[in-house]
Each structure stands twice: as C-alpha cells, then as structure tokens.
Write a protein that holds these residues in place. Structure first.
Motif, short mmCIF file in Angstrom:
data_model
loop_
_atom_site.label_atom_id
_atom_site.label_comp_id
_atom_site.label_asym_id
_atom_site.label_seq_id
_atom_site.Cartn_x
_atom_site.Cartn_y
_atom_site.Cartn_z
N CYS A 50 17.78 12.63 5.41
CA CYS A 50 16.52 12.21 4.91
C CYS A 50 16.51 10.37 5.95
O CYS A 50 17.37 10.15 6.44
CB CYS A 50 16.53 11.64 3.44
SG CYS A 50 17.74 10.58 3.08
N CYS A 86 24.04 15.80 5.66
CA CYS A 86 23.46 15.79 4.32
C CYS A 86 23.58 17.05 3.80
O CYS A 86 24.39 17.31 4.13
CB CYS A 86 22.00 16.18 4.22
SG CYS A 86 20.83 16.28 3.57
N CYS A 120 27.05 11.56 3.57
CA CYS A 120 26.35 12.66 1.80
C CYS A 120 27.43 13.55 1.86
O CYS A 120 27.92 14.07 0.99
CB CYS A 120 24.67 13.24 1.53
SG CYS A 120 23.96 11.16 2.17
FE1 F3S Z 1 20.03 12.15 1.77
FE2 F3S Z 1 21.01 14.21 2.28
FE3 F3S Z 1 21.84 11.58 1.40
S1 F3S Z 1 18.30 13.54 1.46
S2 F3S Z 1 20.81 10.83 0.16
S3 F3S Z 1 21.11 12.51 3.36
S4 F3S Z 1 21.95 13.81 0.65
#
Ligand code: F3S
Ligand code: SAH
Ligand code: SF4
Length: 477
Positions: A50, A86, A120
C-alpha cells in the motif's frame, strides 16, 4: 477526553538518533571511498503493497542517499537492493519471495551486491525464518519497527559481513528524524499515523504494523508546509484508519485537515484510508468547506451482509454505513466514492454475497477494489472451519465485477462534456501517445499533451467517460 487507554509510542532517544547519524557517516565514508571510476554505488528500493509502504520505501531510499548511495529504480544497476514487502494477501507474499529469489542471479554476477528484505511480510517471525533458512543470499532482514535503524543495520552488515535478522519485538517508535527521497517531484505521501488497532478478523496489518500511533500535528504541518514550499501539488495523508488520528493529543482528523488547509498555496489534499465506523459529521463538514480537499472518499465497506460485517469485526452494519454515505453525498454532492470489498470471507453464503451485490447497486460507487479472501496465518478468520472453496470465490468475484461495470460506466457518464482539473502525471505507460493524470475524484484521465504539463494542473474537457478512465482535450494550454 479519557486518556487512560491511549497508547503512546516511545520517542526515539537522542542516543539512538546519534547512533544512526554515526552509522550513516561511517557507511558514507566507505561508499564514497569505494568509487569505481568516479561512479557512486547505487541503491534500489523495490516496494510492494500500500501507499504506507511506498512512503516507508521513500524513507529507506532517503537514508541510503544520506549514506552516499545514488538512487536508482533499476535493480540491475544497484549494488544495494532493498525489497520492501507486503503481507496483506498470499499473492503479495508470493510476489515478494519470487522477486527476492530473482535477485540471486544478480548476486552471482556481482558478489558485492547487498540484498536486504524489510516491510510487513518479514515482520512475521515465520517469514523472517524462511528467508534465513532458504534465501542464503539475503544479507539482512528487518521488520517494520526497525526502519529508522536502517543505517545501523546496513553498517553492521557492511563492516562485519554477518547476516542480520531484526524481528519486531513490540518496540514501536515514532521517528521524525528519517530523511526522504521522494519518487515524485509533485505528488507526496505524508504518513500521519502508523499501525492499526482494529483487528478486522481477516487482516494481518495490526500484527505486522503494531499498535496505532499518531505523529504530532505540528510535525505533520511542518512537513506539509515544506512540501508546499518545494512546489508539491498533491499531498496524500496516510494512515490505516485516518479517522482515528490524534487521540494522544486530544485532536481529531477533522482538526488536522482543517489546520492543513490553512497552509496557503496551489496544492490539493487527499487522505486514506477512512474506517466507516469513525466517519464523523465534523469530518464531512471540513471536507465540504475546504476546496483544497479533493472530491474523493475511499470508504471500504468489505461486505454488504451484516452477518459478515460482524464476523469481520468491522463495528458497523449496512444501515450505519449507508447513513454515512448519504451524509457525505448530501454535503458534498460532487464527491466520487470508492470502496474495498472482500469476496469469499469464511462462512459467506450465497445470500451474504447477494447482499454485497445489493450494496453496490445501492451506493453506486465510482470505483471498487475487490479482493478474493486470502487466509492469513494468525488471524481469527484463518482458523474458521467455514472456508469458502476457491472455485466459488472466483465465480463470485467475476460476478461482482459484472455487476459493478455498468454502475461505474453510469457514474462516469456524468463527466462527459465537463471540464475537470487534472494533475498531469506525465506520459501514459499504457498509451505512449497520451498524457495522463487524475481528476479530483481520482479518475484516470487521458489527453494529448506535452512534457511541460507534467507536474502541473491542466483543465481537460471530457469527451469520453468510461468506468476505467476518461479521455479529453486540454482547454487551458
Ligand atoms: Fe500495506 Fe501490505 Fe503492509 S497493504 S500495511 S504493505 S501488509
Ligand atoms: N486500513 C485499510 C486498508 C487495509 S488493507 C482499511 O481498513 O480499509 C486494504 C484492503 O485489503 C482492505 O480494505 C481489504 O479489503 C483487503 N484485505 C485485507 N486483508 C485481506 C485478506 N486477508 N484477504 C483479502 N483481502 C484483504
Ligand atoms: Fe486491516 Fe481493518 Fe486495520 Fe484496515 S482497519 S488495516 S482492514 S485491521
């Protein structure tokens, strides 16, 4: 306000700041002394996920720049690659792993290449372990908590040649000291808060990003003032749930937005994401009264079934959600609405799914972002015994797109013949002959233009308006 249960993130100490500065200087000295034929070493940060992750990626690039690296966006040219990962869906993790795996051959060609993985995905212990065991060419791994310690992490690796693994331990800090290397010279991300406290039962974010914590309003305002001074035209305020901003300081998101709008200049403001449970009348009023705030509201509904919303721990039902939508449309009639939908959440029946199609028909979103439910280890929904079979999920997903398409076409049609203000982002990647940008409502607009328009607002008269984009003619060259 009752402050008893408000979590306050630790501030990083003077000593920690100094340590990062010392490491930065040490790495810089080495990188600059190792110039090869006058060329500096290059760092490439590859970010998935994101906008929050994009913003983090720009901070990492900023720190690398301060450590003497040049910044490249081509991994093949780099001698330091950071994969910023992510974890939101299985697909995102697979992608991060396969991309990381793909850099192995670059290391064979250039043994000096350093590869780091952060973000993440590796904030989950099992993924960090997996990289340790199965990706021996990865030099270091650090979780979301450790971003501000990147100079120290890189320095240790460069000077000891030992692999480093830095997992999240719950030590959540807010660091105002990180430099930034922004990808764009006209559009900027500004994180206003970090983490999430909502624990929607399908979602991994609270586990990998920690507890919700807000930056101080004065720090945010200072950053936006600087961006406006530097000529930025579009500023997007970021948080997993911006509506719950500021509890630590007795202010709310509406206060912050209206204070930012007082900053003079030719720029526009966007924000994301809003949680429907926290949309206040005050926020809607601030949006309605401030033309600097773009006419776009992203309000993820996730499902149109009250039973599913409860199982998802979303803290609203469809009645409350629709009331918020009606209020927004009443006060800001020209607003464009978008949403996120999850298809195939555990236990979703045909009836529940029909209720989701129903809410699409009722709200008539301009855009939807739909996702097939993906099991995330450690989340409550992953433990459910009522998982929906893959073929059912896929079939529902496709049915949903069919329902939304004519709705989005109908919503887009209202723009035909109108003149919209677009921030030109440059040449379109899909259609090289055209330039592209987004209007106030976040709709993609294509038009004939020239390089001088990039990074500027242009007025475009819409000649064709479809669900996936609009085409028009620039009227104020
Ligand atoms: Fe964003 Fe993916 Fe982390 S949507 S907050 S990068 S898990
Ligand atoms: N904080 C934001 C966005 C979080 S992630 C919010 O609350 O809206 C972005 C989107 O990914 C979510 O809105 C949700 O629709 C989707 N998502 C999150 N976890 C998912 C999962 N396990 N499977 C499929 N989609 C998911
Ligand atoms: Fe995930 Fe829910 Fe937090 Fe959004 S609000 S990040 S969907 S837990």
């Amino acid at each position: 306000m009752d402050n008893k249960n408000i979590y306050r993130a630790r501030k990083i100490t003077e000593e920690e700041i100094k340590r990062q500065a010392d490491c930065t200087a040490k790495v810089r000295e080495r990188i600059l002394s190792e110039r090869d034929g006058g060329a500096r070493r290059a760092c490439c940060v590859v970010t998935y996920g994101c906008q929050q992750n994009e913003a983090d990626g720009e901070r990492i690039a900023g720190m690398a720049r301060d450590m003497g690296y040049t910044i490249t966006y081509t991994p093949e040219d780099a001698e330091l690659i950071i994969v910023n990962t992510c974890a939101v869906r299985d697909h995102a993790e697979k992608k991060a792993l396969s991309v990381t795996g793909g850099y192995k051959h670059l290391k064979v060609k250039n043994p000096d290449l350093k590869i780091g993985v952060c973000g993440c995905m590796v904030s989950q212990e099992k993924m960090s372990e997996k990289l340790k065991k199965s990706y021996p060419y990865v030099d270091f791994v650090f979780g979301t908590e450790s971003i501000w310690r990147f100079p120290e992490i890189l320095c240790r690796n460069l000077f000891t040649e030992k692999r480093g693994f830095y997992e999240n331990t719950g030590d959540e800090v807010i660091s105002e000291e990180m430099p930034v290397e922004r990808k764009s010279s006209f559009s900027a991300w500004v994180s206003i808060m970090y983490g999430c406290n909502n624990f929607c039962t399908y979602c991994i974010v609270p586990y990998v990003r920690g507890r919700e914590r807000s930056r101080r309003p004065e720090d945010i305002i200072k950053e936006v003032e600087q961006l406006v001074d530097d000529g930025y035209k579009e500023i997007t305020l970021l948080g997993q749930n911006v509506n719950s901003y500021g509890k630590e300081y007795g202010v709310d998101f509406a206060d912050l937005l209206s204070d930012i709008c007082k900053i003079d200049g030719d720029y526009v403001l966007r924000f994301m994401t809003s949680h429907p449970k926290d949309v206040s009348d005050k926020l809607i009023d601030v949006i309605a009264q401030n033309p600097k705030i773009e006419r776009h509201f992203h309000l993820p509904v996730q499902s149109g079934s009250d039973r599913m919303l409860k199982a998802m721990n979303r803290h609203y039902d469809t009645e409350k959600y629709l009331a918020a939508v009606n209020k927004i449309r009443e006060k800001v009639p020209d607003i464009s609405l978008s949403t996120d939908i999850i298809v195939g959440f555990p236990g979703e029946s045909e009836e529940d799914f029909e209720a989701t199609l129903d809410i699409l028909r009722k709200v008539k979103y301009d855009m939807i972002f739909s996702f097939i439910y993906s099991k995330r280890d450690g989340t409550p929904a992953a433990r459910s015994t009522e998982q929906v079979p893959d073929d059912v999920k896929t079939a529902r997903f496709l049915r949903m797109l069919k329902v939304q398409e004519p709705i989005a076409d109908e919503r887009a049609a209202r723009y035909k013949g109108q003149v919209v203000r677009v921030l030109c982002e440059g040449r379109s990647k899909n259609n090289e002959a055209m330039f592209t940008g987004r209007d106030s409502g976040m709709k993609i607009v294509l038009f004939e233009g020239d390089e001088s328009m990039t990074g500027r607002f242009v007025d475009v008269k819409i000649t064709e308006a479809r669900a996936f984009g609009m085409t028009g003619v620039v009227v104020n060259k």
